[in-house]
Motif scaffolding. Structure first.
Motif, PDB file in Angstrom:
ATOM      1  N   MET A  56     125.139  -3.648  98.903  1.00 16.38           N
ATOM      2  CA  MET A  56     124.191  -3.745 100.011  1.00 16.38           C
ATOM      3  C   MET A  56     123.252  -4.938  99.794  1.00 16.38           C
ATOM      4  O   MET A  56     122.942  -5.673 100.727  1.00 16.38           O
ATOM      5  CB  MET A  56     123.388  -2.453 100.118  1.00 16.38           C
ATOM      6  N   LEU A  57     122.820  -5.151  98.549  1.00 12.30           N
ATOM      7  CA  LEU A  57     121.926  -6.267  98.252  1.00 12.30           C
ATOM      8  C   LEU A  57     122.633  -7.610  98.392  1.00 12.30           C
ATOM      9  O   LEU A  57     122.015  -8.601  98.759  1.00 12.30           O
ATOM     10  CB  LEU A  57     121.366  -6.131  96.830  1.00 12.30           C
ATOM     11  N   LEU A  58     123.930  -7.629  98.103  1.00 15.35           N
ATOM     12  CA  LEU A  58     124.679  -8.878  98.202  1.00 15.35           C
ATOM     13  C   LEU A  58     124.829  -9.344  99.651  1.00 15.35           C
ATOM     14  O   LEU A  58     125.150 -10.499  99.900  1.00 15.35           O
ATOM     15  CB  LEU A  58     126.051  -8.729  97.557  1.00 15.35           C
ATOM     16  N   GLY A  59     124.577  -8.455 100.609  1.00 16.10           N
ATOM     17  CA  GLY A  59     124.630  -8.825 102.020  1.00 16.10           C
ATOM     18  C   GLY A  59     123.445  -9.677 102.442  1.00 16.10           C
ATOM     19  O   GLY A  59     123.500 -10.370 103.454  1.00 16.10           O
ATOM     20  N   ASP A  60     122.353  -9.645 101.690  1.00 14.93           N
ATOM     21  CA  ASP A  60     121.178 -10.457 101.983  1.00 14.93           C
ATOM     22  C   ASP A  60     121.411 -11.862 101.442  1.00 14.93           C
ATOM     23  O   ASP A  60     121.750 -12.036 100.275  1.00 14.93           O
ATOM     24  CB  ASP A  60     119.948  -9.826 101.325  1.00 14.93           C
ATOM     25  N   GLU A  61     121.214 -12.881 102.268  1.00 21.59           N
ATOM     26  CA  GLU A  61     121.556 -14.244 101.836  1.00 21.59           C
ATOM     27  C   GLU A  61     120.642 -14.749 100.719  1.00 21.59           C
ATOM     28  O   GLU A  61     121.073 -15.516  99.869  1.00 21.59           O
ATOM     29  CB  GLU A  61     121.584 -15.214 103.006  1.00 21.59           C
ATOM     30  N   THR A  62     119.393 -14.317 100.674  1.00 17.58           N
ATOM     31  CA  THR A  62     118.505 -14.737  99.583  1.00 17.58           C
ATOM     32  C   THR A  62     118.912 -14.072  98.270  1.00 17.58           C
ATOM     33  O   THR A  62     118.984 -14.721  97.230  1.00 17.58           O
ATOM     34  CB  THR A  62     117.050 -14.357  99.904  1.00 17.58           C
ATOM     35  N   LEU A  63     119.184 -12.778  98.327  1.00 16.20           N
ATOM     36  CA  LEU A  63     119.525 -12.040  97.113  1.00 16.20           C
ATOM     37  C   LEU A  63     120.930 -12.351  96.624  1.00 16.20           C
ATOM     38  O   LEU A  63     121.191 -12.295  95.418  1.00 16.20           O
ATOM     39  CB  LEU A  63     119.378 -10.537  97.350  1.00 16.20           C
ATOM     40  N   SER A  64     121.841 -12.681  97.508  1.00 17.30           N
ATOM     41  CA  SER A  64     123.220 -12.947  97.087  1.00 17.30           C
ATOM     42  C   SER A  64     123.302 -14.160  96.164  1.00 17.30           C
ATOM     43  O   SER A  64     124.226 -14.264  95.359  1.00 17.30           O
ATOM     44  CB  SER A  64     124.125 -13.151  98.300  1.00 17.30           C
ATOM     45  N   GLN A  65     122.333 -15.058  96.235  1.00 17.03           N
ATOM     46  CA  GLN A  65     122.297 -16.211  95.335  1.00 17.03           C
ATOM     47  C   GLN A  65     121.765 -15.836  93.956  1.00 17.03           C
ATOM     48  O   GLN A  65     122.003 -16.540  92.984  1.00 17.03           O
ATOM     49  CB  GLN A  65     121.431 -17.317  95.930  1.00 17.03           C
ATOM     50  N   LYS A  66     121.052 -14.707  93.856  1.00 20.91           N
ATOM     51  CA  LYS A  66     120.419 -14.310  92.601  1.00 20.91           C
ATOM     52  C   LYS A  66     121.152 -13.176  91.889  1.00 20.91           C
ATOM     53  O   LYS A  66     120.839 -12.871  90.740  1.00 20.91           O
ATOM     54  CB  LYS A  66     118.979 -13.879  92.876  1.00 20.91           C
ATOM     55  N   ILE A  67     122.095 -12.527  92.574  1.00 16.97           N
ATOM     56  CA  ILE A  67     122.798 -11.375  92.013  1.00 16.97           C
ATOM     57  C   ILE A  67     124.284 -11.688  91.941  1.00 16.97           C
ATOM     58  O   ILE A  67     124.863 -12.186  92.897  1.00 16.97           O
ATOM     59  CB  ILE A  67     122.580 -10.119  92.888  1.00 16.97           C
ATOM     60  N   LYS A  68     124.880 -11.355  90.809  1.00 13.14           N
ATOM     61  CA  LYS A  68     126.326 -11.477  90.656  1.00 13.14           C
ATOM     62  C   LYS A  68     126.939 -10.088  90.777  1.00 13.14           C
ATOM     63  O   LYS A  68     126.291  -9.085  90.504  1.00 13.14           O
ATOM     64  CB  LYS A  68     126.654 -12.078  89.286  1.00 13.14           C
ATOM     65  N   THR A  69     128.202 -10.014  91.161  1.00 13.50           N
ATOM     66  CA  THR A  69     128.846  -8.709  91.329  1.00 13.50           C
ATOM     67  C   THR A  69     128.942  -7.972  90.001  1.00 13.50           C
ATOM     68  O   THR A  69     128.909  -6.746  89.968  1.00 13.50           O
ATOM     69  CB  THR A  69     130.250  -8.859  91.944  1.00 13.50           C
TER      70      THR A  69
END
Length: 142
Positions: A56-69
């Protein structure tokens, strides 16, 4: 005597060439986002630990740059939602996070003044904060 110095030089060279690499330790937590608007219409603190929840967090464009799967396997995430308010900025603050042998203690100071959600009022915002905890221990809010 020359053999002694030659052997000594070889021994010093071999011991200085260590095969172990220093490990870089991660901080206990990282604040990934503090936004003044865009949160949910209710106040809540949520812990995300499962990979499906982290997607769900990876769907946010800001957070997707800071979180890896792969972070879902080694980290937990906190979503601190302030709920609707008329205040112009997010007042949820993390005072400290402490790791004990069995759990992670999260101390939060929340001075956000909530209001009733009124969709016709354009001055109402919904602040939130997202925090990455680099541990999979249980999390307790204080």
């Amino acid at each position: 005597m020359r053999n002694f110095f030659a052997i000594l030089a070889v021994l010093l060279f071999l011991t200085s060439c260590s095969s172990t690499k220093p490990t870089a330790s991660k901080p206990l937590y990282e604040i990934l986002a503090v936004n003044n608007d865009g949160g949910a219409g209710i106040k809540f603190y949520e812990v995300l630990t499962e990979p499906k929840e982290v997607l769900m967090l990876l769907g946010d464009e800001t957070l997707s740059q800071k979180i890896k799967t792969d972070d879902a396997k080694t980290s937990s995430f906190l979503v601190l939602n302030s709920g609707p308010t008329k205040e112009p900025y997010n007042r949820i603050k993390i005072e400290k996070i402490i790791e004990t042998e069995t759990e992670i203690l999260v101390y939060i100071k929340d001075t956000q003044k909530n209001t009733e959600a009124d969709p016709s009022n354009e001055n109402i915002v919904q602040p939130y904060t997202v925090v990455k905890i680099n541990s999979k221990k249980p999390i307790v809010f204080k």
